[in-house]
Design a protein around this motif. Structure first.
Motif, PDB file in Angstrom:
ATOM      1  N   HIS A  24       0.846  -1.195   0.000  1.00  0.00           N
ATOM      2  CA  HIS A  24       0.000   0.000   0.000  1.00  0.00           C
ATOM      3  C   HIS A  24       0.887   1.252   0.000  1.00  0.00           C
ATOM      4  O   HIS A  24       1.950   1.267   0.643  1.00  0.00           O
ATOM      5  CB  HIS A  24      -0.898  -0.007   1.237  1.00  0.00           C
ATOM      6  N   PRO A  25       0.478   2.314  -0.716  1.00  0.00           N
ATOM      7  CA  PRO A  25       1.283   3.547  -0.730  1.00  0.00           C
ATOM      8  C   PRO A  25       1.588   4.109   0.650  1.00  0.00           C
ATOM      9  O   PRO A  25       2.605   4.786   0.834  1.00  0.00           O
ATOM     10  CB  PRO A  25       0.407   4.513  -1.535  1.00  0.00           C
ATOM     11  N   TYR A  26       0.712   3.818   1.640  1.00  0.00           N
ATOM     12  CA  TYR A  26       0.914   4.328   2.993  1.00  0.00           C
ATOM     13  C   TYR A  26       1.395   3.262   3.975  1.00  0.00           C
ATOM     14  O   TYR A  26       1.304   3.419   5.179  1.00  0.00           O
ATOM     15  CB  TYR A  26      -0.377   4.945   3.528  1.00  0.00           C
ATOM     16  N   MET A  75       3.802   3.945  -4.657  1.00  0.00           N
ATOM     17  CA  MET A  75       4.423   3.204  -3.568  1.00  0.00           C
ATOM     18  C   MET A  75       5.486   4.044  -2.850  1.00  0.00           C
ATOM     19  O   MET A  75       5.678   3.923  -1.648  1.00  0.00           O
ATOM     20  CB  MET A  75       5.056   1.916  -4.103  1.00  0.00           C
ATOM     21  N   LEU A  76       6.150   4.899  -3.606  1.00  0.00           N
ATOM     22  CA  LEU A  76       7.255   5.684  -3.053  1.00  0.00           C
ATOM     23  C   LEU A  76       6.922   7.166  -2.911  1.00  0.00           C
ATOM     24  O   LEU A  76       7.770   7.950  -2.473  1.00  0.00           O
ATOM     25  CB  LEU A  76       8.493   5.546  -3.953  1.00  0.00           C
ATOM     26  N   GLY A  77       5.684   7.529  -3.249  1.00  0.00           N
ATOM     27  CA  GLY A  77       5.316   8.940  -3.302  1.00  0.00           C
ATOM     28  C   GLY A  77       5.602   9.717  -2.027  1.00  0.00           C
ATOM     29  O   GLY A  77       6.056  10.861  -2.065  1.00  0.00           O
ATOM     30  N   LEU A  78       5.349   9.088  -0.869  1.00  0.00           N
ATOM     31  CA  LEU A  78       5.558   9.768   0.410  1.00  0.00           C
ATOM     32  C   LEU A  78       7.025  10.110   0.650  1.00  0.00           C
ATOM     33  O   LEU A  78       7.336  11.005   1.451  1.00  0.00           O
ATOM     34  CB  LEU A  78       5.058   8.893   1.562  1.00  0.00           C
ATOM     35  N   PHE A  79       7.914   9.409  -0.025  1.00  0.00           N
ATOM     36  CA  PHE A  79       9.346   9.553   0.240  1.00  0.00           C
ATOM     37  C   PHE A  79      10.075  10.325  -0.857  1.00  0.00           C
ATOM     38  O   PHE A  79      11.302  10.380  -0.869  1.00  0.00           O
ATOM     39  CB  PHE A  79       9.979   8.166   0.408  1.00  0.00           C
ATOM     40  N   MET A  80       9.301  10.932  -1.780  1.00  0.00           N
ATOM     41  CA  MET A  80       9.912  11.606  -2.915  1.00  0.00           C
ATOM     42  C   MET A  80      10.198  13.081  -2.658  1.00  0.00           C
ATOM     43  O   MET A  80      10.664  13.786  -3.543  1.00  0.00           O
ATOM     44  CB  MET A  80       9.000  11.464  -4.141  1.00  0.00           C
ATOM     45  N   LEU A  83      11.314   6.512 -15.469  1.00  0.00           N
ATOM     46  CA  LEU A  83      11.089   7.867 -14.960  1.00  0.00           C
ATOM     47  C   LEU A  83      11.149   7.890 -13.436  1.00  0.00           C
ATOM     48  O   LEU A  83      11.692   8.825 -12.834  1.00  0.00           O
ATOM     49  CB  LEU A  83       9.742   8.396 -15.461  1.00  0.00           C
ATOM     50  N   LEU A  84      10.588   6.839 -12.818  1.00  0.00           N
ATOM     51  CA  LEU A  84      10.641   6.744 -11.357  1.00  0.00           C
ATOM     52  C   LEU A  84      12.085   6.632 -10.886  1.00  0.00           C
ATOM     53  O   LEU A  84      12.481   7.267  -9.902  1.00  0.00           O
ATOM     54  CB  LEU A  84       9.830   5.536 -10.888  1.00  0.00           C
ATOM     55  N   LEU A  88      16.997   7.179  -3.466  1.00  0.00           N
ATOM     56  CA  LEU A  88      15.910   6.504  -2.747  1.00  0.00           C
ATOM     57  C   LEU A  88      15.840   5.037  -3.174  1.00  0.00           C
ATOM     58  O   LEU A  88      15.608   4.149  -2.350  1.00  0.00           O
ATOM     59  CB  LEU A  88      14.584   7.213  -3.031  1.00  0.00           C
ATOM     60  N   LEU A  89      16.018   4.774  -4.474  1.00  0.00           N
ATOM     61  CA  LEU A  89      16.146   3.398  -4.975  1.00  0.00           C
ATOM     62  C   LEU A  89      17.623   3.042  -4.935  1.00  0.00           C
ATOM     63  O   LEU A  89      18.402   3.425  -5.816  1.00  0.00           O
ATOM     64  CB  LEU A  89      15.601   3.300  -6.400  1.00  0.00           C
TER      65      LEU A  89
END
Length: 352
Positions: A253-255, A284-289, A314-315, A322-323
């Protein structure tokens, strides 16, 4: 045998003065076939006397089937590993009031009986035994225990177990635990490292760690987890390392990690290697971008059957460090990109 005794030496931290250190001093009043020595010895300035800060007793590989009688009463470290003991009853050595470390690894222990308080016991190990059930309240009597090793047993549940409140490290690797219910680690407010690798865990309640608020490091690799739901780990504000590698996770989950480590300023590591994740998406990683979080969190995805397209490239470019392991993240599909690493992926290849 002497080198085995030194396994107990780490128990004590002694501040030596300028006085000369001395070798371990043998103790003759020791039950056969054990070996006893006074450890951490030094010469004093008073008439050349020798002062020793601890006493170690090693009954390693001594063919014991029960607790050896006659262990010196002032022992601080006791090694009973590699024997054939099936039961350990703490009442049998209640006179060992100075005991700080007890190692009972590689036996046949299936019953642990604790009805006696041991105020100085700090480290206890039952690695590689046959323990199925843990005493529900017995461990609580070891109120100053900080390190408990129960690795490589047959434990199926920790529900309702009253662990010592001062515990800092708990090792439950290589057991048969299936579920982690609400409050499984209640009142462990000083717990820092929890090891649960190589079990069969397929369910973790969102309130499992509700009172383990100081947990820093959590190992959950090699289990049967499949889905990480919203706010899967809400009670881990101080955690900076979590390993969920080699599960069967196919959905995150994204969160799922929204509240993970929010009060810890270390660089966070989230390991999701070798699962069943096919799509690594921006959600999935939006919160950490954000600019700040990208420098504080590291995600590891190597070993997943990743589908590679323009979106994941692109991600990769947006996520930066982060990755963390793009050089090990290998495309599983489409066929023309099979075996290409994410680090090597380019726009011409993935968007044809």
């Amino acid at each position: 045998m002497r080198c085995i005794i030194w396994l107990l030496v780490f128990v004590l931290i002694v501040k030596f003065t300028s006085a000369a250190r001395r070798p371990n001093q043998p103790i003759t009043s020791c039950p056969s076939p054990c070996v006893c020595e006074s450890i951490f010895c030094k010469s004093t300035q008073r008439r050349g006397r020798i002062f020793c800060a601890g006493v170690a007793a090693s009954c390693f590989h001594a063919n014991l089937t029960s607790f050896p009688p006659g262990v010196v009463a002032n022992v601080t470290g006791l090694l009973l590993s590699n024997n054939s003991m099936t039961t350990i009853n703490f009442d049998e050595f209640s006179n060992l009031t100075k005991l700080e470390t007890l190692l009972v690894d590689n036996n046949l222990i299936h019953d642990i009986i604790i009805n006696t308080r041991f105020k100085k016991l700090r480290r206890l190990s039952f690695k590689n035994n046959k323990i199925f059930h843990l005493p529900q309240r017995g461990f609580k009597l070891l109120k100053n225990l900080v390190d408990l090793n129960l690795e490589m047993n047959r434990i199926t549940s920790v529900q309702g177990i009253k662990f010592p409140h001062k515990l800092r490290t708990l090792n439950l690797n290589h057991n048969r635990i299936r579920t982690l219910t609400s409050g499984s680690f209640r009142k462990l407010k000083e717990l820092q490292t929890l090891k649960l690798e190589h079990n069969v865990i397929d369910f973790i309640s969102k309130t499992t760690f509700i009172q383990a608020t100081q947990l820093n490091v959590l190992y959950l690799s090699n289990n049967n987890l499949r889905i990480l739901g919203e706010n899967q780990f809400p009670q881990l504000p101080m955690c900076w390392f979590i390993s969920l590698a080699e599960n069967k996770i196919h959905e995150v989950h994204p969160y799922a990690f929204r509240l993970f480590g929010v009060k810890n300023n270390n660089r966070h590591q989230i390991h999701l290697e070798s699962n069943a994740l096919r799509f690594i998406e921006e959600d999935m990683l939006g919160l950490f971008m954000t600019e700040v979080r990208r420098t504080m969190y590291l995600f590891y995805f190597a070993g997943n059957p990743i589908f590679c397209d323009c979106n994941i490239q692109l991600l990769r470019d947006d996520a930066g460090l982060l990755l963390r392991d793009t050089h090990k993240m290998v495309c599983d599909s489409p066929r023309n990109l099979n075996h290409t690493t994410l680090a090597e992926l380019n726009i011409e290849e993935c968007c044809v």
